[in-house]
Write an enzyme that holds these catalytic residues in place. Structure first.
Site, mmCIF file in Angstrom:
data_model
loop_
_atom_site.group_PDB
_atom_site.id
_atom_site.type_symbol
_atom_site.label_atom_id
_atom_site.label_comp_id
_atom_site.label_asym_id
_atom_site.label_seq_id
_atom_site.Cartn_x
_atom_site.Cartn_y
_atom_site.Cartn_z
ATOM 1 N N ASP A 463 0.833 -1.205 0.000
ATOM 2 C CA ASP A 463 0.000 0.000 0.000
ATOM 3 C C ASP A 463 0.868 1.256 0.000
ATOM 4 O O ASP A 463 2.075 1.200 0.303
ATOM 5 C CB ASP A 463 -0.899 -0.024 1.253
ATOM 6 C CG ASP A 463 -2.262 0.591 1.009
ATOM 7 O OD1 ASP A 463 -2.376 1.437 0.110
ATOM 8 O OD2 ASP A 463 -3.202 0.226 1.735
ATOM 9 N N ASN A 465 -0.264 5.149 1.166
ATOM 10 C CA ASN A 465 -1.411 5.994 1.487
ATOM 11 C C ASN A 465 -1.074 7.463 1.685
ATOM 12 O O ASN A 465 -1.735 8.161 2.458
ATOM 13 C CB ASN A 465 -2.112 5.446 2.735
ATOM 14 C CG ASN A 465 -2.851 4.150 2.427
ATOM 15 O OD1 ASN A 465 -3.569 4.076 1.436
ATOM 16 N ND2 ASN A 465 -2.647 3.139 3.242
ATOM 17 N N CYS A 511 -1.544 -1.250 -4.153
ATOM 18 C CA CYS A 511 -2.680 -0.491 -3.645
ATOM 19 C C CYS A 511 -2.143 0.873 -3.249
ATOM 20 O O CYS A 511 -0.987 0.997 -2.869
ATOM 21 C CB CYS A 511 -3.269 -1.224 -2.439
ATOM 22 S SG CYS A 511 -4.646 -0.355 -1.673
ATOM 23 N N ASP A 533 -10.989 2.177 -3.157
ATOM 24 C CA ASP A 533 -11.480 1.875 -1.812
ATOM 25 C C ASP A 533 -13.002 1.878 -1.785
ATOM 26 O O ASP A 533 -13.615 1.431 -0.808
ATOM 27 C CB ASP A 533 -10.960 2.905 -0.805
ATOM 28 C CG ASP A 533 -9.570 2.551 -0.299
ATOM 29 O OD1 ASP A 533 -9.120 1.416 -0.537
ATOM 30 O OD2 ASP A 533 -8.926 3.418 0.330
HETATM 31 C C1 GLA Z 1 -5.761 1.952 2.174
HETATM 32 C C2 GLA Z 1 -6.194 0.819 1.271
HETATM 33 C C3 GLA Z 1 -7.215 -0.030 1.965
HETATM 34 C C4 GLA Z 1 -6.659 -0.557 3.267
HETATM 35 C C5 GLA Z 1 -6.183 0.594 4.128
HETATM 36 C C6 GLA Z 1 -5.461 0.097 5.349
HETATM 37 O O1 GLA Z 1 -6.784 2.867 2.348
HETATM 38 O O2 GLA Z 1 -6.669 1.313 0.055
HETATM 39 O O3 GLA Z 1 -7.607 -1.100 1.140
HETATM 40 O O4 GLA Z 1 -5.618 -1.452 3.017
HETATM 41 O O5 GLA Z 1 -5.301 1.459 3.420
HETATM 42 O O6 GLA Z 1 -5.057 1.122 6.165
#
Ligand code: GLA
Length: 733
Positions: A463, A465, A511, A533
């Site tokens: 991921d 973010n 992701c 998401d």
């Molecule tokens: C992101 C991803 C989600 C999940 C969260 C976890 O938002 O897109 O699918 O894995 O992080 O914190």
């Protein structure tokens, strides 16, 4: 673009006195890209379109009898747009390129060729090589440039596009993707008008939330799925990009595509070569659908990790339990997905450090023994006992300002000197400095240790973010700060390459707050990406439709989640949710223990049905039939197996408004007209079967007419729902 244009006739006659121009036909079975080369000038790009046997004809028929540089550089006549711009050590900002020697052609496996055309500046020791790799099986051409400093002093690159492509049409249309978090891959269709259209990304870490580095250009008016000439272009890059379409008043345009040059000046050292990412091009004279299918095949065969193998059906813990991870819950979820016929369980965020919410612990990649006292080995053992594989979430490019990691390595994050740090998710998230080889090693070692100690980990959800929130690398010297965006992505892909080399069988999902990493730059190392998401099935139809313009279903994670949906709060019936998830790489993202026994049983059956069609969905050819963006109250698409022995037809009612149009019938596509297909509804819930259930139809009839969709489910009073969807299996008899 005038600067790059020379009257072809004049050039031909001038050249006739010296050496005749030579034509290079970069050919795939159905397309040609034709360059004109001669020793006195830089090559011209004369033609890109349907296959041409005799390039001279394409040259003579070139628009307005003119030629356009294949790779326009900033030099003489600087009013035009350029693909390459640099500053020489003496401050000279112009380049004048000419060809040096003949094009080199190298053969590769499968009939592919790489044609390289060497160019040099007339005065300065700068070399530019233009490269064209053909993919004959898919009718795709990848093109990129190598820029080499042969001098003794550094020079500065200020623009470094991968390629430029001229096209001419009085009615050209652009199809591109736009969006935002939870609203990824919306389709935008617009006429190309005089002036400059720019599509770009500057996130720094992720590049596909707001727009995409892939586009289509329709040359025969408003885009259609099944007709018209269409150019497809996809940048193979995970970082900041810029696509420009510059058009004049007469319908002559040039596409430029490459790394975004903003704040990214690059010092090219003596003997160093800067290799741009590739721009993949394809061309179809039968609409956007064929462009997509060519990109899908090219992606599966040449870029997507394990792209020719089907992906497993998984349960991801995120929307089911969020950070509330513990051993009994994980073991329960493993048991439940195994019971439903799934093949993989993925433990998402929350398993490490003190990660009870999104505001801590990234970087502290130790198992949280409060939640998982027996460590990861216990989990992989449990998964094996239950007959599923085990996957795990990490976000290795990030940390939090309150982490132990950050205390130890305050100089390993991206930050600018003399500025307060800028924190993201949870108020504490920071981005690591991937330009720093020590950070790259840290990430490699983290994954390496985890996979060595836990060889049964079969899947990583990787991921990211946060965007780059403050521009600055404590590692890079002062005169290289502007290289940060480029070096971040070199660092990232280098780490992923090392991981892939050592662990070729592990699957990786890219992701990034949902669909931030849907790009071909990372798919060389990753098996799939998380589309969004937003798991609301109705919204997913749009996101997956848009994404499918360029990416195949095998790469698109598509999960059944709970209702009310956690993003939109919409309550979509389970059948519709299952049917939508079955158009991509089916998975689940839900706590099965919160589902009724009846719903779990429905999912078990849907998973069994999906296994029958999985190779066709994930590895077959996509035909888009009715767009959810077209206001026809429906969305419809189908997948056809390459040998046309099986197909899956999907129909979704997207609007339950009796005053609005509803497309209940549309001709099918892709089938063998001479074959006979038996129709079976999958995930059927109606009390009475569809009239054609179990019946056979000729492929021709289905191609000409399609089948009428019953647009409401026949359910007992009190169980009727305001949604309707159909999945039809078509089997060649
Ligand atoms: C992101 C991803 C989600 C999940 C969260 C976890 O938002 O897109 O699918 O894995 O992080 O914190």
């Amino acid at each position: 673009m005038k600067r790059n244009t020379i009257i072809l006739g004049a050039l031909l006659s001038a050249a006739a006195a010296t050496a005749a121009p030579e034509y290079v036909n970069i050919a795939t079975p159905n397309t040609s890209l034709i360059l004109m080369t001669d020793s006195a000038a830089a090559p011209a790009l004369l033609y890109y379109g349907p296959a041409v046997a005799d390039p001279v004809q394409a040259a003579l028929a070139a628009p307005e009898n003119r030629r356009t540089d294949a790779y326009p550089v900033f030099g003489n006549y600087p009013e035009g747009e350029s693909a390459l711009s640099l500053t020489m050590p003496d401050g000279n900002m112009t380049l004048v390129l000419e060809q040096k020697g003949s094009p080199r052609v190298t053969s590769e496996a499968g009939g592919a060729t790489v044609t390289s055309i060497p160019l040099v500046d007339r005065h300065y020791p700068v070399e530019v090589t233009l490269n064209y790799r053909t993919f004959p099986g898919e009718d795709v051409i990848e093109t990129w440039a190598d820029i080499t400093n042969r001098g003794k002093k550094p020079l500065t690159l200020t623009r470094f596009d991968s390629a430029a492509l001229p096209f001419a049409s009085a009615d050209a249309w652009l199809t591109s993707l736009y969006g935002s978090w939870a609203n990824e891959a919306r389709v935008n269709t617009e006429r190309i008008t005089p002036g400059m259209k720019v599509i770009q990304n500057k996130d720094g870490a992720r590049n596909s939330h707001t727009s995409h580095g892939e586009i289509m250009i329709s040359l025969d008016g408003r885009p259609s799925e099944r007709s018209g000439r269409v150019i497809g272009a996809a940048l193979v890059y995970s970082g900041n990009y810029r696509l420009r379409i510059n058009s004049d008043d007469r319908g002559n345009s040039q596409l430029f595509a490459g790394i975004n040059p903003d704040e990214s000046a690059y010092r090219l050292m003596p003997a160093e070569t800067f290799t741009t990412p590739a721009l993949a091009l394809t061309f179809s004279d039968s609409g956007m659908g064929e462009v997509s299918r060519r990109f899908h095949r090219w992606g599966r065969n040449h870029h997507i990790a394990h792209g020719t193998e089907v992906n497993p059906i998984l349960l991801n813990s995120w929307e089911g339990v969020y950070f509330n991870i513990d051993e009994p819950t994980m073991a329960g979820m493993m048991q439940d997905i195994a019971d439903m016929g799934g093949e993989l369980f993925v433990m998402d965020d929350g398993w490490f450090g003190r990660r009870d919410s999104d505001n801590s612990s990234l970087g502290d990649w130790e198992v949280d023994r409060r939640k998982l006292p027996h460590g990861l080995k216990w989990l992989t053992d449990e998964a094996r006992k239950k007959g599923v594989r085990f996957g795990i979430w990490i976000e290795p490019e990030m940390t939090n300002s309150n982490s132990e990691f950050y205390k130890k390595h305050p100089d390993w994050i991206l930050r600018a000197p003399n500025r307060d740090i800028v924190e993201g998710r949870g108020g504490t998230q920071l981005v690591l400095d991937l330009a720093n080889p020590k950070v790259q090693d840290f990430i490699f070692n983290l994954v390496d240790t985890m996979l060595t100690n836990n060889p049964e980990i079969a899947y990583i959800k990787w991921d990211a973010n946060a965007p780059v929130m403050q521009y600055g690398s404590p590692y890079l010297p002062a005169d290289r700060q502007s290289e940060l965006s480029i070096r971040y992505h070199r660092g990232l892909t280098d780490v992923l390459r090392r991981i892939r080399a050592k662990y070729p069988d592990v699957a990786i999902q890219a992701c990034a707050s949902g669909g931030g990493r849907a790009n071909y730059g990372l798919l060389d190392y990753t098996d799939e990406f998380w589309v969004s998401d937003n798991t609301d099935a109705l919204q997913r139809l749009g996101a997956q439709w848009g994404t499918s313009l360029f990416f195949p279903a095998v790469a698109m994670g598509s999960h059944i989640s709970a209702v009310p949906n956690h993003t939109t709060y919409r309550v979509v019936p389970l059948k519709f949710r299952c049917d939508v998830a079955m158009t991509g790489r089916l998975g689940m993202e839900i706590q099965p223990r919160d589902m009724s026994a009846e719903d779990r049983d429905f999912c078990r059956k849907a998973i069994a049905e999906y296994k029958k069609i999985r190779p066709t969905v994930q590895l077959g050819d996509l035909y888009r039939l009715v767009s959810p963006f077209d206001g026809k109250g429906a969305c419809s698409l189908m997948y056809v197996a390459p040998d046309k022995s099986q197909a899956v037809y999907y129909w979704f009612r997207t609007n339950n408004d009796y005053s609005a149009p509803l497309a209940t019938r549309t001709p099918m596509d892709g089938l063998d007209p001479d074959a006979t297909y038996k129709v079976t509804e999958l995930n059927a819930i109606d009390l009475t079967p569809l009239p054609y259930e179990g019946k056979t139809f000729s492929g021709k009839f289905l191609l000409d007419n399609g089948l009428e969709m019953r647009s409401n489910h026949d359910l007992p009073w009190g169980k009727k729902v305001d949604y309707c969807s159909r999945v039809l299996l078509l089997e060649k008899q």
